[in-house]
Scaffold this motif. Structure first.
Motif, mmCIF file in Angstrom:
data_model
loop_
_atom_site.group_PDB
_atom_site.id
_atom_site.type_symbol
_atom_site.label_atom_id
_atom_site.label_comp_id
_atom_site.label_asym_id
_atom_site.label_seq_id
_atom_site.Cartn_x
_atom_site.Cartn_y
_atom_site.Cartn_z
ATOM 1 N N GLY A 125 48.786 44.187 -15.175
ATOM 2 C CA GLY A 125 47.525 43.779 -15.771
ATOM 3 C C GLY A 125 46.454 44.843 -15.806
ATOM 4 N N LEU A 126 46.850 46.112 -15.943
ATOM 5 C CA LEU A 126 45.877 47.205 -16.000
ATOM 6 C C LEU A 126 45.834 47.881 -17.375
ATOM 7 N N THR A 127 46.316 47.198 -18.387
ATOM 8 C CA THR A 127 46.266 47.742 -19.744
ATOM 9 C C THR A 127 44.815 48.058 -20.114
ATOM 10 N N GLY A 128 44.597 49.269 -20.617
ATOM 11 C CA GLY A 128 43.255 49.712 -20.957
ATOM 12 C C GLY A 128 42.606 50.576 -19.893
ATOM 13 N N PHE A 129 43.245 50.640 -18.713
ATOM 14 C CA PHE A 129 42.704 51.453 -17.615
ATOM 15 C C PHE A 129 43.584 52.674 -17.315
ATOM 16 N N GLU A 130 44.473 53.002 -18.250
ATOM 17 C CA GLU A 130 45.435 54.076 -18.014
ATOM 18 C C GLU A 130 44.776 55.407 -17.673
ATOM 19 N N ASP A 131 43.653 55.690 -18.291
ATOM 20 C CA ASP A 131 43.004 56.987 -18.117
ATOM 21 C C ASP A 131 41.817 56.943 -17.155
ATOM 22 N N HIS A 132 41.645 55.820 -16.471
ATOM 23 C CA HIS A 132 40.596 55.720 -15.461
ATOM 24 C C HIS A 132 41.063 56.400 -14.173
ATOM 25 N N TYR A 133 40.100 56.863 -13.399
ATOM 26 C CA TYR A 133 40.397 57.500 -12.118
ATOM 27 C C TYR A 133 40.167 56.499 -10.975
ATOM 28 N N PRO A 134 40.819 56.705 -9.820
ATOM 29 C CA PRO A 134 40.706 55.747 -8.714
ATOM 30 C C PRO A 134 39.272 55.387 -8.339
ATOM 31 N N ALA A 135 38.347 56.332 -8.395
ATOM 32 C CA ALA A 135 36.952 56.050 -8.037
ATOM 33 C C ALA A 135 36.305 55.045 -8.993
ATOM 34 N N GLU A 136 36.918 54.848 -10.151
ATOM 35 C CA GLU A 136 36.374 53.921 -11.142
ATOM 36 C C GLU A 136 36.985 52.533 -11.034
ATOM 37 N N LEU A 137 37.880 52.322 -10.078
ATOM 38 C CA LEU A 137 38.605 51.060 -9.951
ATOM 39 C C LEU A 137 38.072 50.240 -8.776
ATOM 40 N N SER A 138 38.201 48.914 -8.896
ATOM 41 C CA SER A 138 37.912 48.034 -7.771
ATOM 42 C C SER A 138 39.068 48.091 -6.767
ATOM 43 N N GLY A 139 38.865 47.480 -5.596
ATOM 44 C CA GLY A 139 39.932 47.463 -4.593
ATOM 45 C C GLY A 139 41.193 46.773 -5.089
ATOM 46 N N GLY A 140 41.016 45.638 -5.778
ATOM 47 C CA GLY A 140 42.180 44.921 -6.303
ATOM 48 C C GLY A 140 42.919 45.718 -7.352
ATOM 49 N N MET A 141 42.173 46.412 -8.215
ATOM 50 C CA MET A 141 42.804 47.223 -9.249
ATOM 51 C C MET A 141 43.564 48.397 -8.632
#
Length: 254
Positions: A125-141
């Motif tokens: 369920g992370l479609t659309g976040f492929e190019d995000h970096y870990p600092a941009e993600l929530s704990g669950g993500m």
């Protein structure tokens, strides 16, 4: 033949500071069948994570043996994926490269590895976040990235050490539902360490109740409850009371 066979396992550590030997596990026997979802439940310090680490190959038993698919575990292997309490992502890599990390280390076509990673990114369920970096993600993500990375290796066994413990209650419940869905789709075998009785009863096909240190197996409780599980149902709460009784045995005998 069981996927995981644990026979007569004992584990002792040397506490150099206090000059004493600490026995973490004593005489553990456990057989885990294909497609089971085993939750290891017990008090802090009972050796749950130590047992998981021996299945992973990060630690060796002092006595006894651990086998996966009939082969003695002597170290980590691609047949076992591990999801840690903290997702251990590489902060300088975007999501897709974190998921495809093991493939990228082998070399080959980067485009092909990205396409492979995309399948598992979509799955968690992370479609659309492929190019995000870990600092941009929530704990669950972030934990979803760790799970996707473990699934990509296509392991026979997935080992999880309290992966949702740092999440808020709402996110934890969401992740529990997602994990059950992924397990049913993946058709693998899961061993999951938890301190939470509700979490164990929500996720598992079996709950392995462990005693206080030195850790032994107090009971293996099969869970014949429909999914998704209703934590307010009489059947769920009957099992919860039974597991609580098993956990309180040590306290009543102390």
């Amino acid at each position: 033949m069981p996927v995981i066979e644990i026979n007569g396992v004992c584990k002792a550590f040397r506490d150099a500071k206090r000059n004493v030997e600490v026995t973490a596990l004593a005489g553990v026997d456990l057989a885990v069948e294909r497609n089971q979802f085993i939750c290891l439940l017990g008090p802090s310090g009972c050796g749950k994570s130590t047992l998981l680490n021996m299945i992973a190959g990060f630690e060796r038993p002092t006595e006894g043996s651990v086998k996966v698919d009939g082969q003695l575990v002597t170290g980590p292997g691609a047949d076992r994926g591990v999801v840690f309490q903290q997702p251990t992502l590489m902060p300088w890599l975007p999501v897709w490269e974190n998921v495809a990390f093991h493939l990228l280390m082998r070399g080959g076509q980067k485009g092909a590895h990205r396409r492979t990673a995309q399948t598992f990114i979509d799955m968690v369920g992370l479609t659309g976040f492929e190019d995000h970096y870990p600092a941009e993600l929530s704990g669950g993500m972030s934990q979803r990235v760790g799970i996707a990375r473990a699934l990509l290796m296509n392991p026979r066994v997935i080992l999880m050490d309290e992966p949702f413990s740092a999440l808020d209650e709402q996110t934890r419940m969401q992740m529990q539902g997602e994990l059950v869905r992924l397990w049913q789709h993946h058709e693998g075998t899961v061993v999951f360490v938890t301190h939470g009785i509700d979490e164990a009863l929500t996720l598992g096909t079996h709950v392995v109740v462990m005693s206080a240190r030195p850790g032994k197996i107090r009971a293996v409780v099969p869970l014949d409850l429909p999914r998704p599980r209703d934590i307010t149902s009489p059947a769920f709460n009957d099992l919860k009371r039974y597991v609580l009784e098993m956990l309180h045995v040590d306290r009543s005998n102390s």
